[in-house]
Design a protein around this motif. Sequence first.
Motif, PDB file in Angstrom:
ATOM      1  N   TYR B 197      50.649  30.973  59.063  1.00  3.49           N
ATOM      2  CA  TYR B 197      51.198  30.035  58.079  1.00  3.49           C
ATOM      3  C   TYR B 197      51.925  30.781  56.958  1.00  3.49           C
ATOM      4  N   ALA B 198      51.444  32.000  56.656  1.00  3.89           N
ATOM      5  CA  ALA B 198      52.097  32.795  55.603  1.00  3.89           C
ATOM      6  C   ALA B 198      53.553  33.099  55.968  1.00  3.89           C
ATOM      7  N   ARG B 199      53.873  33.049  57.242  1.00  5.22           N
ATOM      8  CA  ARG B 199      55.247  33.323  57.693  1.00  5.22           C
ATOM      9  C   ARG B 199      56.222  32.271  57.156  1.00  5.22           C
ATOM     10  N   PHE B 200      55.704  31.095  56.837  1.00  4.52           N
ATOM     11  CA  PHE B 200      56.586  30.010  56.393  1.00  4.52           C
ATOM     12  C   PHE B 200      56.565  29.856  54.870  1.00  4.52           C
ATOM     13  N   ASN B 201      55.932  30.828  54.199  1.00  5.33           N
ATOM     14  CA  ASN B 201      55.774  30.770  52.743  1.00  5.33           C
ATOM     15  C   ASN B 201      56.485  31.962  52.098  1.00  5.33           C
ATOM     16  N   LEU B 414      51.286  16.755  47.912  1.00  6.68           N
ATOM     17  CA  LEU B 414      51.117  15.404  47.354  1.00  6.68           C
ATOM     18  C   LEU B 414      52.427  14.883  46.752  1.00  6.68           C
ATOM     19  N   TRP B 415      53.268  15.804  46.291  1.00  6.89           N
ATOM     20  CA  TRP B 415      54.581  15.412  45.772  1.00  6.89           C
ATOM     21  C   TRP B 415      55.593  15.205  46.904  1.00  6.89           C
ATOM     22  N   ASN B 416      55.175  15.558  48.115  1.00  7.05           N
ATOM     23  CA  ASN B 416      56.092  15.544  49.259  1.00  7.05           C
ATOM     24  C   ASN B 416      57.280  16.496  49.003  1.00  7.05           C
ATOM     25  N   ARG B 417      57.008  17.641  48.357  1.00  4.44           N
ATOM     26  CA  ARG B 417      58.057  18.612  48.044  1.00  4.44           C
ATOM     27  C   ARG B 417      57.785  19.980  48.678  1.00  4.44           C
ATOM     28  N   TRP B 418      56.864  20.036  49.627  1.00  8.95           N
ATOM     29  CA  TRP B 418      56.493  21.330  50.219  1.00  8.95           C
ATOM     30  C   TRP B 418      57.714  22.018  50.834  1.00  8.95           C
ATOM     31  N   GLU B 419      58.499  21.240  51.559  1.00  8.83           N
ATOM     32  CA  GLU B 419      59.650  21.821  52.276  1.00  8.83           C
ATOM     33  C   GLU B 419      60.633  22.477  51.297  1.00  8.83           C
ATOM     34  N   GLU B 420      60.858  21.767  50.190  1.00 11.45           N
ATOM     35  CA  GLU B 420      61.778  22.247  49.172  1.00 11.45           C
ATOM     36  C   GLU B 420      61.377  23.624  48.626  1.00 11.45           C
ATOM     37  N   PHE B 421      60.074  23.798  48.362  1.00 17.87           N
ATOM     38  CA  PHE B 421      59.608  25.035  47.715  1.00 17.87           C
ATOM     39  C   PHE B 421      59.278  26.151  48.693  1.00 17.87           C
ATOM     40  N   HIS B 422      59.309  25.850  49.958  1.00 19.08           N
ATOM     41  CA  HIS B 422      58.994  26.887  50.942  1.00 19.08           C
ATOM     42  C   HIS B 422      60.154  27.162  51.896  1.00 19.08           C
ATOM     43  N   GLY B 423      61.062  26.220  51.972  1.00 19.69           N
ATOM     44  CA  GLY B 423      62.154  26.371  52.935  1.00 19.69           C
ATOM     45  C   GLY B 423      63.477  26.828  52.307  1.00 19.69           C
ATOM     46  N   ASP B 424      63.564  26.741  51.007  1.00 25.93           N
ATOM     47  CA  ASP B 424      64.802  27.049  50.301  1.00 25.93           C
ATOM     48  C   ASP B 424      65.275  28.493  50.544  1.00 25.93           C
ATOM     49  N   GLU B 425      66.451  28.617  51.163  1.00 24.62           N
ATOM     50  CA  GLU B 425      67.004  29.949  51.495  1.00 24.62           C
ATOM     51  C   GLU B 425      67.099  30.846  50.258  1.00 24.62           C
ATOM     52  N   MET B 426      67.464  30.221  49.124  1.00 23.01           N
ATOM     53  CA  MET B 426      67.659  30.995  47.894  1.00 23.01           C
ATOM     54  C   MET B 426      66.364  31.713  47.471  1.00 23.01           C
ATOM     55  N   LEU B 427      65.250  31.021  47.672  1.00 21.58           N
ATOM     56  CA  LEU B 427      63.956  31.585  47.300  1.00 21.58           C
ATOM     57  C   LEU B 427      63.631  32.808  48.177  1.00 21.58           C
ATOM     58  N   TRP B 428      63.880  32.665  49.471  1.00 21.49           N
ATOM     59  CA  TRP B 428      63.642  33.778  50.404  1.00 21.49           C
ATOM     60  C   TRP B 428      64.496  34.983  50.006  1.00 21.49           C
ATOM     61  N   ASP B 438      62.056  30.712  63.334  1.00 19.91           N
ATOM     62  CA  ASP B 438      61.250  29.559  63.751  1.00 19.91           C
ATOM     63  C   ASP B 438      60.507  28.934  62.553  1.00 19.91           C
ATOM     64  N   TRP B 439      61.079  29.105  61.352  1.00 17.97           N
ATOM     65  CA  TRP B 439      60.453  28.529  60.160  1.00 17.97           C
ATOM     66  C   TRP B 439      60.122  27.056  60.408  1.00 17.97           C
ATOM     67  N   THR B 440      58.924  26.662  60.014  1.00 19.23           N
ATOM     68  CA  THR B 440      58.448  25.305  60.297  1.00 19.23           C
ATOM     69  C   THR B 440      58.031  24.623  59.001  1.00 19.23           C
ATOM     70  N   ASN B 441      58.385  23.392  58.867  1.00 19.51           N
ATOM     71  CA  ASN B 441      57.985  22.610  57.701  1.00 19.51           C
ATOM     72  C   ASN B 441      56.520  22.194  57.847  1.00 19.51           C
ATOM     73  N   LEU B 442      55.667  22.688  56.952  1.00 19.39           N
ATOM     74  CA  LEU B 442      54.231  22.396  57.038  1.00 19.39           C
ATOM     75  C   LEU B 442      53.807  21.260  56.099  1.00 19.39           C
ATOM     76  N   GLN B 443      54.784  20.528  55.575  1.00 21.77           N
ATOM     77  CA  GLN B 443      54.442  19.357  54.753  1.00 21.77           C
ATOM     78  C   GLN B 443      53.447  18.473  55.521  1.00 21.77           C
ATOM     79  N   VAL B 444      52.330  18.145  54.872  1.00 25.21           N
ATOM     80  CA  VAL B 444      51.387  17.195  55.467  1.00 25.21           C
ATOM     81  C   VAL B 444      51.927  15.802  55.164  1.00 25.21           C
ATOM     82  N   VAL B 445      52.369  15.128  56.195  1.00 26.83           N
ATOM     83  CA  VAL B 445      53.063  13.862  56.000  1.00 26.83           C
ATOM     84  C   VAL B 445      52.121  12.819  55.418  1.00 26.83           C
ATOM     85  N   GLY B 446      52.551  12.225  54.320  1.00 30.48           N
ATOM     86  CA  GLY B 446      51.769  11.148  53.709  1.00 30.48           C
ATOM     87  C   GLY B 446      50.537  11.613  52.961  1.00 30.48           C
TER      88      GLY B 446
END
Lengths: 196, 478
Positions: B197-201, B414-428, B438-446
């Motif tokens: 999971y750390a691979r996607f963070n 809970l904010w449904n913003r996981w993808e934004e803070f972990h997937g953003d190319e600029m952050l990487w 193979d980056w994967t969105n780990l947002q827990v839906v709902g």
Amino acid sequence: MSTYGHVFVKNNQYKLKGAFHHLTPNTPIRNADDDWKLLGVTNPRDMTYIHSYGGEAVFFESLSKGKLLATRCDNTGCDSKGTIYIPFRIHCPDCLGKNRAIDLTDVAKKTARIHTFMVCERSGAFNMLDKPIKFINIEFDGVATILMSYLSLGEPAFGMKVVPIFKTSGPTFTILDLSWVPEGTKKEQLPEGFSF
Amino acid sequence: MITFSKQQLKIPQLQRPVYLVTAGQSKFDRAFPDKRTEELCIDAFTMAAHLLDMSPAELKKYIHTCYYGHFADHFGDQLLGESVIHDRLGLDPLGNVGVKTGGATGGSTLWEGLKAVASGYSDCVLVMGWERMDEVPTDEGNFLISCAADKDWEAPLGHIYTGYYAVMAQRYWQIFGKSEDSFRRTLAEISVKHHGYARFNPFAQSPMKITVEDVLKSPVVAYPLRALDCCLMSVGAACTILCDEDTALKLTKNSKNKPLRIWVAAGSHTLRPADRRDMDIPLLPNETADQYKDLGKRFPGGDRYPGFTGFLAARMAAYYGYGMAGIADPMEDLDVIELHDAFTISDVQTYEDIGLRPYGYGRDYVESGDCYHINPHTGKPGKLPSNLSGGLIGCMHSVGATGIMQTFEIATHLWNRWEEFHGDEMLWKKFDRKKPKDWTNLQVVGAKRGMAISHAGVGSHVTSTILMDPDHLIKKDA
Ligand SMILES: [Zn+2]
């Protein structure tokens, strides 16, 4: 010339002798990937602390004489009256009365057994024990707690009977003066300085 | 035998609801030769401000008191480091206080901040944590960590904390794990999951694509624990802002962050495991005394509680926390959790302490697939995903920041913003890390409710931090 720091107490004051710290110069930390620019400095430091054992001093002194002390709450008004503690507790954790020191050596010789253990390949800096370190936690009949120590001979196992040994020759006056060996170990097999 | 009084078992009561409105964190790494701690804290604070669409200066205007988690002064070689950070953040002359409870420091700092808002003392507080663990070589670092054990009775024994800890793991492994290869593999699976999971963070220090075999072949630290079973040693900072309802609404006016209700509870237990005394198992709402009557029969040697196999502090933190927030069954009531995986085996022990599984059956939480984002057995979402950040094994253990990092992670779900803070190319890019193909969105839906467990060493302090979407509370008057 430097000597180790030594301390004794006279008129309830610490009296210090020898060197309590040693001077080593700072050196710069530079970046090999960026033209050896300065990033920081080393801060060497070597100090000797002056530590009081307080009410536990008798426990550490006793180890050097081949005795294992525990404590017991004898307060008749305490719900935990009669509870025996090792590690040595100066005060009862329930009534906070002063516990009585008792000699646990015989109980340890007869009933000590390994509750759990761990063979540890690593140590931190300033370690004085041989590696691997065989940590053992020891149960005794009639004792509420489970003492942590180390096994000097043999391989630890759950429930294994062990007996205490004491560094009576050249004691360090630390918890390292107490160690354990499997029941039935011969006197000649004991590590240097230790006796039953 | 220890017993608790009615007064001691009282469910804590907040005087008014407390909200978490934003959070932020720095990059986490083993060392930052080119950054001072204050630079990392400013990174975290700036991120928290940006999440509210505010400048740091604007956000600072709302802050009334500050709570700083920083465990090991001797690591950073700076006493009153809190005061340094407070000044560099430009928050003088506000009142501030340092909090230190070992590995639980981050959680305890949240606990202090929460109480300040709940009591009405402050309407808005900063909770910030950090640790500097790169100022000494690893051997000396192990020595410094061992100073958290009793200095007369434990620390001289090798100056290696793992040793004091691992005796407990050994006992659990033999009694409840029955020394089975299958259990050893389950432990390894936890490491694979967390490094994976750390691979996607992008914040995470130790992303790794590994297998169970890799874990089982890694060097033995203290059998049965191997290098890949152990958490990281890290540098980094994390923060969050807690406030009352009015301030929460003001601060989130221009933000995608919804104010989240927060509760924090704490428990404790002896610094020396050697001092533990026997007691009956304190029960959680989803347990009965009957179910533990024959525990010693099912697991010979397992009848001594907490012995060396249970963490009483974690159990009590869950007891108080669940009571406050109205949680009856954590598996049903929570959607996502972050646990303090200092070691793979302590992760399993914690599943039992906090009631995800009954005592003796922690491994089933992993083996059932419930702990995964996607259950590998069913291909469907895991029932209660844990440590999607990578946890302490894959993401970081920058001690004072850890409990706050976990809370940041829960909040992003809970904010449904996981993808934004972990997937953003600029952050990487900013962190000089490569986003995997193979980056994967780990947002827990709902996700509406989550929890983070912050834990010190052999279990001297544990906190439970519970977050809920205010429109999905369990107890209306909580
Ligand atoms: Zn008493």
